[in-house]
Design an enzyme around this catalytic site. Sequence first.
Site, mmCIF file in Angstrom:
data_model
loop_
_atom_site.group_PDB
_atom_site.id
_atom_site.type_symbol
_atom_site.label_atom_id
_atom_site.label_comp_id
_atom_site.label_asym_id
_atom_site.label_seq_id
_atom_site.Cartn_x
_atom_site.Cartn_y
_atom_site.Cartn_z
ATOM 1 N N GLY A 54 -28.305 -45.523 2.100
ATOM 2 C CA GLY A 54 -29.053 -45.834 0.885
ATOM 3 C C GLY A 54 -29.615 -47.245 0.981
ATOM 4 N N ASN B 18 -37.724 -57.418 1.438
ATOM 5 C CA ASN B 18 -38.028 -55.979 1.525
ATOM 6 C C ASN B 18 -37.837 -55.358 0.142
ATOM 7 O OD1 ASN B 18 -36.775 -53.016 2.260
ATOM 8 N ND2 ASN B 18 -38.295 -53.647 3.759
ATOM 9 N N THR C 9 -37.255 -45.540 9.723
ATOM 10 C CA THR C 9 -36.442 -44.548 10.460
ATOM 11 C C THR C 9 -37.079 -43.153 10.422
ATOM 12 O OG1 THR C 9 -35.128 -44.263 8.461
ATOM 13 C CG2 THR C 9 -34.252 -45.746 10.122
ATOM 14 N N GLY D 7 -38.582 -50.595 16.061
ATOM 15 C CA GLY D 7 -38.098 -49.235 16.333
ATOM 16 C C GLY D 7 -37.487 -49.230 17.714
ATOM 17 N N CYS E 172 -39.295 -44.617 0.412
ATOM 18 C CA CYS E 172 -38.467 -44.103 -0.692
ATOM 19 C C CYS E 172 -39.145 -42.900 -1.348
ATOM 20 C CB CYS E 172 -38.297 -45.157 -1.778
ATOM 21 S SG CYS E 172 -37.756 -46.732 -1.160
ATOM 22 N N GLY F 120 -32.844 -47.085 16.499
ATOM 23 C CA GLY F 120 -32.265 -47.506 17.770
ATOM 24 C C GLY F 120 -33.090 -47.013 18.952
#
Length: 234
Positions: free
Chosen positions: A5, A32, A125, A175, A62, A149
Amino acid sequence: MNAIGLQNPGIDLFCERDIPYLKNFDTKIIVNVCGHAPEEYLAVVERLADEPIDMMEINISCPNVNAGFLAFGQDAHNVEKLTAQIKKIAKQPIIMKLTPNVTDITEIARAAEAGGADAVSLINTLTGMKIDINRKTFAVANKTGGVSGPIVKPVAVRMVYQVAQAVNIPIIGMGGISCAEDAIEFLLAGASAVSVGTANFHNPAVTLEVIDGIEAYMKKNGFENVKDMVGIVK
Ligand SMILES: Cc1cc2nc3c(=O)[nH]c(=O)nc-3n(C[C@H](O)[C@H](O)[C@H](O)COP(=O)(O)O)c2cc1C
């Protein structure tokens, strides 16, 4: 993969406690910002407008409660509109942080630019899922999680390259960066700056290593300024 979250202490405590703490350091402060409806973004941006911060990065990954929980960053029209609304009240430069969970990221980047964004950052992500075969259920209670990752790096470099061909505003690339060589790929693909997330969890010194490694690469390859490296791979 994470599904933590967007925990934070709320904008009031952030302004009262965290900004003064961050001002102790000789560095830029980029905040952010996220929200579940345009009004939430605008309220936070307005609250931050007179604070001593340097830039705001708008996280548009979001879900938008007003648009059937589709993420803001998945609809070009919404991205342009939200960017323009934010630019009207923000006093600091605005970076729109793009989600890779779209068909064509260049369309979204162009919308951010059309809305007046000062820069874009990418990628956030990638949505993923893991099944626990022994428990025979989702490994993450949220069912899906954000993948980040090293595994996402080739996707991120490709998207930075595509966006660099599509817009004229600066790009912050991220990224999967875990060493200087990774960061240099992003710069050569068109990012003017880079950012490191996940790698900090297993190597807290990673950003310093990335900075030193970029410097060493520049010396070896005869670059005087990072700007000279940006987007030279066409
Ligand atoms: C634990 C965790 C928390 C994150 N929180 C945020 C966030 O609050 N806002 C945001 O825009 N991106 C967030 N991200 C996304 C990262 O900033 C970054 O865009 C993404 O993870 C890809 O970079 P990386 O592979 O270097 O982590 C988060 C990522 C992770 C792993």
